[in-house]
Design a protein around this motif. Structure first.
Motif, PDB file in Angstrom:
ATOM      1  N   LEU A  11      17.146 -79.551 -51.502  1.00 13.22           N
ATOM      2  CA  LEU A  11      16.192 -78.435 -51.518  1.00 13.22           C
ATOM      3  C   LEU A  11      14.791 -78.866 -51.943  1.00 13.22           C
ATOM      4  O   LEU A  11      13.845 -78.099 -51.806  1.00 13.22           O
ATOM      5  N   GLY A  12      14.666 -80.048 -52.489  1.00 13.91           N
ATOM      6  CA  GLY A  12      13.353 -80.494 -52.954  1.00 13.91           C
ATOM      7  C   GLY A  12      12.545 -81.112 -51.840  1.00 13.91           C
ATOM      8  O   GLY A  12      13.063 -81.419 -50.770  1.00 13.91           O
ATOM      9  N   GLY A  13      11.274 -81.303 -52.102  1.00  9.58           N
ATOM     10  CA  GLY A  13      10.425 -81.924 -51.097  1.00  9.58           C
ATOM     11  C   GLY A  13       8.970 -81.798 -51.456  1.00  9.58           C
ATOM     12  O   GLY A  13       8.598 -81.752 -52.640  1.00  9.58           O
ATOM     13  N   LEU A  14       8.159 -81.728 -50.428  1.00  7.58           N
ATOM     14  CA  LEU A  14       6.712 -81.671 -50.623  1.00  7.58           C
ATOM     15  C   LEU A  14       6.328 -80.417 -51.399  1.00  7.58           C
ATOM     16  O   LEU A  14       6.878 -79.335 -51.184  1.00  7.58           O
ATOM     17  N   ARG A  15       5.368 -80.587 -52.271  1.00  7.43           N
ATOM     18  CA  ARG A  15       4.835 -79.429 -52.979  1.00  7.43           C
ATOM     19  C   ARG A  15       3.757 -78.801 -52.086  1.00  7.43           C
ATOM     20  O   ARG A  15       2.813 -79.477 -51.663  1.00  7.43           O
ATOM     21  N   ARG A  52      12.704 -77.286 -45.130  1.00  7.47           N
ATOM     22  CA  ARG A  52      13.358 -78.134 -46.135  1.00  7.47           C
ATOM     23  C   ARG A  52      12.712 -79.483 -46.388  1.00  7.47           C
ATOM     24  O   ARG A  52      13.184 -80.235 -47.226  1.00  7.47           O
ATOM     25  N   CYS A  53      11.603 -79.792 -45.683  1.00  8.71           N
ATOM     26  CA  CYS A  53      10.839 -80.963 -46.132  1.00  8.71           C
ATOM     27  C   CYS A  53       9.907 -80.563 -47.277  1.00  8.71           C
ATOM     28  O   CYS A  53       9.190 -81.408 -47.809  1.00  8.71           O
ATOM     29  N   THR A  54       9.946 -79.286 -47.665  1.00  7.34           N
ATOM     30  CA  THR A  54       9.147 -78.818 -48.800  1.00  7.34           C
ATOM     31  C   THR A  54      10.068 -78.279 -49.895  1.00  7.34           C
ATOM     32  O   THR A  54      11.214 -77.938 -49.650  1.00  7.34           O
ATOM     33  N   ALA A  55       9.523 -78.196 -51.101  1.00  2.00           N
ATOM     34  CA  ALA A  55      10.192 -77.449 -52.168  1.00  2.00           C
ATOM     35  C   ALA A  55       9.787 -75.997 -51.970  1.00  2.00           C
ATOM     36  O   ALA A  55       8.605 -75.659 -52.049  1.00  2.00           O
ATOM     37  N   GLY A  56      10.739 -75.162 -51.654  1.00  2.00           N
ATOM     38  CA  GLY A  56      10.414 -73.779 -51.335  1.00  2.00           C
ATOM     39  C   GLY A  56      10.623 -72.855 -52.510  1.00  2.00           C
ATOM     40  O   GLY A  56      10.073 -73.071 -53.588  1.00  2.00           O
ATOM     41  N   VAL A  57      11.420 -71.817 -52.294  1.00  5.21           N
ATOM     42  CA  VAL A  57      11.627 -70.832 -53.357  1.00  5.21           C
ATOM     43  C   VAL A  57      12.716 -71.264 -54.336  1.00  5.21           C
ATOM     44  O   VAL A  57      12.826 -70.678 -55.413  1.00  5.21           O
ATOM     45  N   SER A  58      13.512 -72.260 -53.964  1.00  2.00           N
ATOM     46  CA  SER A  58      14.605 -72.679 -54.855  1.00  2.00           C
ATOM     47  C   SER A  58      14.194 -73.884 -55.692  1.00  2.00           C
ATOM     48  O   SER A  58      13.609 -74.821 -55.178  1.00  2.00           O
ATOM     49  N   ALA A  59      14.543 -73.841 -56.951  1.00  2.00           N
ATOM     50  CA  ALA A  59      14.247 -74.964 -57.838  1.00  2.00           C
ATOM     51  C   ALA A  59      15.520 -75.634 -58.322  1.00  2.00           C
ATOM     52  O   ALA A  59      15.473 -76.540 -59.137  1.00  2.00           O
ATOM     53  N   GLY A  60      16.654 -75.174 -57.847  1.00  5.86           N
ATOM     54  CA  GLY A  60      17.924 -75.730 -58.313  1.00  5.86           C
ATOM     55  C   GLY A  60      19.026 -74.746 -57.962  1.00  5.86           C
ATOM     56  O   GLY A  60      20.015 -75.110 -57.343  1.00  5.86           O
TER      57      GLY A  60
END
Lengths: 492, 492
Positions: free
Chosen positions: B432-436, B459-467
């Motif tokens: 879920l992590g990725g580009l800010r 999903r190449c970005t960090a979206g609404v999920s942090a974990g």
């Protein structure tokens, strides 16, 4: 969108009209990684300048307990009667510090560990007393030199990997007189004395702001602020970044290791992650940004004598392991919820037992005659804690802990009166992730190639830990790969 | 040190002699984020070219169940009789998807959610059937349009945040005839039809290799490979990266999310993280690289009817919550060890209950008359499982689960015969992590400034999920911030 810290971008060397300082190797940060780099770069014949943000050398290392994780059969291990091999050390580190450890780095670290001991002790004069501290604890209360600091002699590792103590702590002087002579100080004083003897220069109150690159992308210097004024520092051969973790950079902790938010420990406010960001601006790669060391604020002499339960009243870790593993399991796997269940006799024994952390001799919050009463007072569902204690006691009568494998010597049925210590939210720590570096401490670009002229070590890098931890791994890889950073920069 | 993928470094525009393709907005990836970006960029008047690595549109989205996490009172929620507000949606997402969530992003997402529904349904023609699926499950077995997909109606959230189902799934067609007409397909078909109708062009078999920048650092194009030949693509206004996660990049998973090593799921082999690395080479910042969605390979219709225990025989999660939370708790907090303890009657009921995942109707490994026998057969310490079942049953007789708060309707004492399903190592997932990125889908440099000309979503970005995670959050933020990426690029 306003720029938050746009000066982390590299400056082109062509735009620098005047260099205020100049050296072959410029080291940012005078903690353990920076001092080790400086000594080795100077030994290799380089003219070395260290830029330190505070008013003096030491960094977080000088305030630390001072453990250095070493093994493979060091003279100190042998003098204390312990066998160890590089192979066993590797096996343990790969099992305990992962998943996802940097195997080549651990291999180099373990294979070079005895040599590193000699360098510290013989070349730099770091004193180690040949005595072993075998009691539970974060640190020896006196000046003993060797301790188990990773859970090597506990479940689940001891059953398959021959254990050896590997926490080497420099001999403290007048520990009870001055905190400035603890193990960390006694590591840093000889290292920085050695650096000075080799002609290493240091400039203090120097905040490194960003890197300077030439037209080929090679790092050729840094821009810093000294007394609020911008200064330029030319590095003829290389720059070594050794400025510590990002534990005090709120935005970075939120983005990468949010469980650690608002609970930095064993780190210093200077740990602002800037070296990581400056390098990211050059395309540097990162690793294990979520990894954290986690301290657990209770004396192991207490909790080893009882049982630790989570917010559901369940045991979750063998209480005789490395307390940092207890911290990680509590914070990461158990919502930072922990209680110590202990009977009066065991509590008194734990309070009387020697410890270097008297402030961690925590007091009970609840004391009752029966487990049922305690369970009710703690607000746990009926049966939750009673069943935990009942099952523990049933096996403890045979001296066994089949659930979690605590060693027989610490397994004893829990009697009455019985108490609970409230250890919720009793963790803190520092970040272990950072720049991805090669085994020669080159900072790696995301392409996999080294960034020319840029080296790093210590907690601004991802070192030997990928998530798990052992005390001494940070000063250990900081000094070990700090030395390599200095050597690599000197010949760059 | 050999170069592993040095061509992730940006190419200078000055060195490009010929552009093979050209458009105002160039979108890399034709999954949900790319398609949404393309539609919005074209709607804003831009000439849009999508570069897709495979032979056709769809990405991971077209193969997914198709949930889009929407709320705040969508027409579908209302038609199914559910109240919801953006405020409750925000509260839930911030509580469930953290710690460390990007609050401005969640705020924008929740405030824009009803509008986003209208865009999907009315502008693009994504079909939603106004019927609610209320049974436990990963997905509705039929063509129902709405489901709880985040544990909103379960402990610990339901007690404080008014729950509403927010999993919106496009109406499937002939689901049992062809998997190509599942919810994900029925999302992607209208989106890509809409794009085509707007004149969006697409080139297939195009592997994006790296970005092209001008002398000011602005992104002005990409270099790709088409049929093995390098091609250059000029982006007059901006580049949108939408190429998915890094779940199939072994080195990145090892470095950032090692618990997911060798267990990618709900992702496709094209998810190689390259867009992240190409952007890192420009100094792009990252976030939440350890965060992972975690699927748990068992039908919720089964496990809701029993109790899930970890490797120590302890319960660890309310079995009526979102199964993705079960997966995360199992993998991250319980060493990927899980067993389902269930009696025969409940097992049979679970097997007979409707499910969209018949392959997840797992078989028991052990069946016994008593818990004591089962415990012994499973190799658990004496008392470990018996006490767990005893305490559960004691409260279940009153229809209560004070330990974990499972809803009364699913709480029932466990009888005999009793079975255990072996659910160890039964997880998988995607990163879920990725580009800010900013709320306007600008890719942010580590300085905090946007990188000019570069946008990203999915999903190449960090979206609404942090974990934490909820089903539909990935197609949800991919489409929502994909649209914003397209709009931002069109006006760049």
């Amino acid at each position: 969108m306003t720029s938050k810290s746009s000066d982390v971008r590299p400056r082109p060397a062509a735009g620098i009209e005047h260099w205020d300082y100049e050296a072959d190797v410029v080291v940012a940060g005078f903690g353990v990684a920076g001092a080790s780099a400086a000594v080795e770069a100077a030994t290799a014949g380089a003219d070395v300048l260290v830029l330190e943000r505070t008013g003096g050398w030491g960094g977080a290392a000088a305030m630390a307990g001072g453990f250095i994780y070493l093994g493979g059969g060091t003279p100190l291990q042998k003098a204390c009667g312990f066998d160890d091999t590089a192979l066993n050390m590797k096996a343990f580190m790969k099992a305990a510090l992962g998943p996802g450890v940097d195997e080549p780095k651990i291999d180099a670290y373990c294979e070079g560990s005895v040599d590193h001991y000699h360098w510290l002790a013989d070349e730099c004069g770091v004193p180690f007393k040949a005595s072993f501290w075998g009691e539970p604890g974060w640190e020896p209360p006196g000046d003993d030199g060797l301790q188990y600091t990773g859970g090597e002699n506990a479940a689940p590792f001891a059953a398959t990997i021959p254990p050896a103590p590997r926490g080497h702590v420099p001999q403290m002087q007048d520990k009870h007189v001055s905190s400035e002579k603890g193990g960390g100080y006694m590591l840093m004083k000889p290292l920085t004395d050695k650096a000075a003897a080799l002609g290493v220069r240091a400039e203090y109150d120097m905040r490194v702001q960003t890197l300077v690159t030439d037209e080929d992308g090679r790092v050729v210097g840094v821009v810093a602020k000294q007394y609020g004024k911008e200064v330029t520092v030319r590095a003829r051969r290389g720059v070594v970044l050794a400025t510590g973790s990002f534990a005090y950079n709120q935005a970075m902790v939120e983005a990468y290791a949010p469980r650690l938010l608002n609970r930095p420990a064993a780190s210093i406010e200077e740990h602002d992650g800037r070296a990581i960001q400056m390098s990211q601006a050059l395309g540097a790669d990162l690793a294990h940004m979520d990894a954290t060391e986690v301290a657990f604020f209770c004396d192991p002499q207490l909790f080893i004598r009882g049982i630790l339960v989570n917010g559901r009243g369940q045991r979750y870790i063998n209480e005789d392991t490395y307390p940092g593993r207890v911290g990680q399991a509590t914070l990461i796997e158990n919502q930072n919820q922990a209680f110590l269940i202990i009977d009066e006799e065991a509590y008194e024994a734990g309070m009387a037992a020697p410890s270097s952390s008297p402030q961690l001799k925590r007091k009970p919050r609840w004391v009752c005659e029966t487990v049922a009463e305690l369970e009710a007072e703690m607000g746990l569902p009926e049966g939750a804690l009673q069943s935990t204690v009942e099952v523990y006691n049933r096996h403890a009568q045979q001296g066994a802990d089949p659930l979690l494998g605590k060693k027989a010597e610490w397994v004893k049925p829990i009697g009455s009166p019985i108490a609970a210590l409230d250890l919720r939210n009793s963790t803190g720590g520092f970040t272990l992730g950072g720049l991805r570096t090669s085994v020669d401490s080159e900072v790696l670009h995301v392409s996999g190639d080294p960034i020319p002229g840029l080296f790093a070590a210590g907690r601004c890098t991802a070192g030997v830990s990928a998530g798990g931890y052992a005390s001494g791994a940070s000063l250990g890889d900081g000094s070990f790969f700090g030395r390599r950073a200095g050597r690599s920069a000197a010949k760059a």
